[in-house]
Enzyme design. Structure first.
Site, PDB file in Angstrom:
ATOM      1  N   GLY A 193      -3.515 -10.480 -10.456  1.00 22.53           N
ATOM      2  CA  GLY A 193      -3.451  -9.117 -10.975  1.00 22.53           C
ATOM      3  C   GLY A 193      -3.337  -8.078  -9.879  1.00 22.53           C
ATOM      4  O   GLY A 193      -2.955  -8.381  -8.754  1.00 22.53           O
ATOM      5  N   HIS A 216      -4.368 -14.827  -5.384  1.00 21.57           N
ATOM      6  CA  HIS A 216      -3.155 -14.022  -5.214  1.00 21.57           C
ATOM      7  C   HIS A 216      -3.473 -12.903  -4.237  1.00 21.57           C
ATOM      8  O   HIS A 216      -4.340 -12.069  -4.534  1.00 21.57           O
ATOM      9  CB  HIS A 216      -2.770 -13.364  -6.537  1.00 21.57           C
ATOM     10  N   GLU A 235       0.822 -10.188  -1.974  1.00 17.51           N
ATOM     11  CA  GLU A 235       2.098 -10.297  -2.689  1.00 17.51           C
ATOM     12  C   GLU A 235       2.735  -8.906  -2.661  1.00 17.51           C
ATOM     13  O   GLU A 235       3.770  -8.698  -2.031  1.00 17.51           O
ATOM     14  CB  GLU A 235       1.852 -10.755  -4.130  1.00 17.51           C
ATOM     15  N   ASP A 259       6.326 -19.423  -9.616  1.00 12.30           N
ATOM     16  CA  ASP A 259       5.555 -18.381 -10.279  1.00 12.30           C
ATOM     17  C   ASP A 259       5.755 -18.536 -11.785  1.00 12.30           C
ATOM     18  O   ASP A 259       5.413 -19.588 -12.320  1.00 12.30           O
ATOM     19  CB  ASP A 259       5.951 -16.982  -9.787  1.00 12.30           C
TER      20      ASP A 259
END
Ligand SMILES: *[C@@H]1O[C@H](CO)[C@@H](O)[C@H](O)[C@H]1NC(C)=O
Ligand SMILES: *[C@@H]1O[C@H](CO)[C@@H](O)[C@H](O)[C@H]1NC(C)=O
Length: 312
Positions: free
Chosen positions: A137, A166, A169, A248
């Site tokens: 997120g 994550h 990114e 992904d």
């Protein structure tokens, strides 16, 4: 000559499940199981022999979840039910398509109150298909502001649950640093912005930190908005970093793993040798128990010894 991408056996460790489809199917038991099953079918067709697929159980539930996602009415399906259904779908897919599939449960950065629940689900299903925890997120929501994520990851460390995050990114290198130093991540999802902090990158290279990179996704999400020929993944390749090539979210992106391989070959100078190397890195960094990991590595080594170089 172009490498034989489609026939290359692969280990895929970062692939999202159900993100878009859940807009239509959350709360629908049969659909959730079916999507998990078909996911295994699709990956088998792409030459994948081992896959770790991730999703947020809460985003697919409509009971025992606050707030109920997607402005739905309350229903009967709890996050725990979702995990069971996905596990069943993956297991049936494994049997039908003769590959191995495991899952990773995602915490969502904007929903800190779900995170302890996620780690408890990881513990409950750790020998039944679930291999790790993830945090996904909006990266601007860091863990200083949201200590619940840190608490969930501390519990994961305490219980020996594997961890990926994550980070870097779209967000800055500091999020990668936080993932490694605070959340004790063993792998980094994407991680492109790590390169903006030279000292951190050098340290992670020395530590052999694994990066789960996703070329097509990074372009479509805007995480990387320059040419593919300038992509940070090329630096990972040149530095012989520990990384894997992943899709992904194939359902949202409407692309296959082989599209990612072709992109890497055509625009980034990846060779068949590098594809083999990164799949070995992927398998070495996967979250299977040691014995199963060795079996996976043996299968890949044997296949790579035999594979013939042909055109696409
Ligand atoms: C997805 O990609 C396939 C193959 O490129 C194409 O035929 C199909 O129309 C695409 N679907 C959507 C919804 O864009
Ligand atoms: C990648 O990480 C795995 C897991 O720590 C390790 O076994 C492997 O040797 C690493 N590979 C490289 C090329 O650093």
């Amino acid at each position: 000559m172009a490498p034989s991408v489609a026939r290359l056996l692969k280990a895929l460790i970062m692939s999202f499940l159900l993100c878009l489809s859940l807009l239509f199917f959350s709360g629908d038991r049969a659909a959730i199981k079916r999507i998990a099953y078909e996911f295994v079918e699709d990956k088998a067709k792409e030459g994948v022999i081992y896959v770790e697929v991730r999703y947020s159980p809460h985003l697919l539930a409509n009971a025992k979840v606050h707030p109920i996602p997607w402005n739905q009415k309350g229903g009967e399906l709890t996050p725990d039910d979702v995990v069971q259904l996905v596990n069943e779908g993956l297991r049936e897919g494994e049997r039908a398509f003769k590959i191995k599939a495991r899952s990773i449960l995602c915490c969502m950065r904007h929903m800190p109150k779900w995170s302890m629940d996620v780690v408890e689900l990881c513990k409950k299903y750790r020998n039944k298909g679930v291999v790790a925890i993830d945090l996904a997120g909006d990266e601007s929501l860091n863990c200083e502001a949201y200590p619940e994520h840190r608490k969930a990851y501390e519990e994961a460390v305490r219980c020996g649950i594997h961890r990926t995050v994550h980070a870097g990114e779209a967000g800055p290198a500091s999020v990668v640093r936080e993932a490694v130093e605070v959340l004790k991540a063993e792998r980094i999802g994407h991680g492109y912005r790590t390169l903006d902090d030279k000292a951190l990158y050098k340290k992670l290279l020395a530590q052999k930190m694994h990066f789960e990179v996703c070329p097509i996704s990074s372009k479509l999400t805007g995480a990387w908005n320059l040419e593919f020929t300038e992509h940070p993944i090329i630096t990972f390749m040149k530095d012989k970093a520990n990384y894997s090539l992943n899709t992904d979210d194939p359902l949202i992106l409407n692309s296959t793993l082989n599209d990612d391989y072709r992109t890497a070959h055509t625009h980034m100078g990846f060779t068949e040798e590098e594809f083999k190397r990164l799949n070995i890195c992927s398998a070495e960094s996967c979250f299977l128990p040691d014995k199963e990991k060795r079996e996976l590595l043996n299968t890949l080594h044997a296949a790579y010894g035999l594979i013939q170089t042909t055109a696409f």
